[in-house]
Design an enzyme around this catalytic site. Structure first.
Site: not given
Ligand SMILES: Nc1ncnc2[nH]cnc12
Ligand SMILES: CSC[C@H]1O[C@H](OP(=O)(O)O)[C@H](O)[C@@H]1O
Length: 271
Positions: A211, A213
């Site tokens: 993803d 963030d």
């Molecule tokens: N955006 C994210 N923040 C923290 N841990 C994660 N693991 C997978 N995506 C994450």
């Protein structure tokens, strides 16, 4: 601690969505001075190399990142004979350059956790190890080469910031991390890597971006469902890559990792 007839030399610590790995396994349930590990440890073989696999959250994902028995996991792996660890993990990206499905092998980490015990050496002697370069240089190059051969176009290097969790970051936190130049974000890379170093183990992270963030994308922010879905879309490609890395890891460990504790008086014997 329970002994097995097989002596695994390589350990794989599977993360979110990575709960099984080996065929024809023997399972062991060792105890350690730090309690039981996250789950039974599966021992099997890949290309003639004995391998131990443990899912860091447990096979039913019952351990949240801040409650994973990191010390027990690392201790148990070393006690079984493991000396090199490959650690797949689902991570967020802090840059639009690395979209979902990107594979990255970071070379730095930043610890933003708050509540985790990060040492085996609590009393009896002070042990201060170098952690300037947190990951095994040979393991990193091996992983990158295997990933290139498998057409992953992996990202070589970057900084993984490890947050306490279990919540994801606010947009402001996420933008702040990105502004520092940090590129990846997860919740489990610390203290796993430093505990491996404290046991003179090689540790190589294999980060799969699931993803963008919260501070990077314009949408609603990352969800657990998104992480599992994207990881699930990539696991059939990731498993063979981990197997290729295992095949290619040199047996003789030509890296500095086996010497991490040279000349240091330890307050406890290593397993
Ligand atoms: N955006 C994210 N923040 C923290 N841990 C994660 N693991 C997978 N995506 C994450
Ligand atoms: C399932 S969403 C957040 C969760 O996923 C990552 O786990 P892992 O590093 O074990 O693959 C992240 O660190 C969080 O624990």
């Amino acid at each position: 601690m329970a002994q097995t007839t097989s002596q695994p030399e390589i350990g794989v610590i599977g993360g979110s969505g990575f709960y099984s790995f080996l065929d024809d396994i023997e399972e062991v349930r060792p105890d350690t001075p730090y309690g039981p590990p996250s789950d039974a440890i599966a021992i099997g073989e890949i290309a003639g190399r004995r391998v131990a696999f443990i899912p860091r959250h447990g096979r039913d994902h019952r351990h949240p990142p801040h409650r994973i028995p990191y010390r027990a996991n690392l201790w148990a792996l070393r006690a079984l004979g493991v000396r090199q660890i490959v650690a797949p993990s689902a991570v967020g990206s802090l840059t639009p350059d690395y979209g979902a499905g990107t594979l990255a092998v970071p070379d730095q980490l930043v610890d933003r956790t708050q509540s985790r015990v990060q040492t085996f050496y609590d009393e009896g002697a002070a042990v201060h190890l170098s952690f300037a370069d947190p990951y095994c240089p040979t393991g990193r190059q091996t992983a990158l080469a295997a990933a290139r051969t498998a057409q992953w176009a992996p990202v070589d290097g970057g900084t993984l910031v490890v947050i306490e969790g279990p919540r994801f970051s606010t947009r402001a936190e996420s933008r702040w991390y990105a502004a520092q130049g940090w590129t990846l974000i997860g919740m489990t890379g610390h203290p796993e890597a430093v505990l491996a170093r404290e046991l003179a183990l090689c540790y190589t992270p294999l980060c799969l971006v699931t993803d963008l963030d919260a501070g990077i994308e314009e949408g609603e922010g990352v969800t657990m469902e998104e992480v599992f879905r994207v990881f699930g879309e990539n696991i059939d490609r990731l498993r063979p890559l981990v197997a290729e890395v295992i095949k290619s890891l040199p047996q003789n460990r030509p890296c500095p990792c086996p010497h991490s504790l040279d000349g240091i008086k330890l307050p406890i014997p290593l397993p």
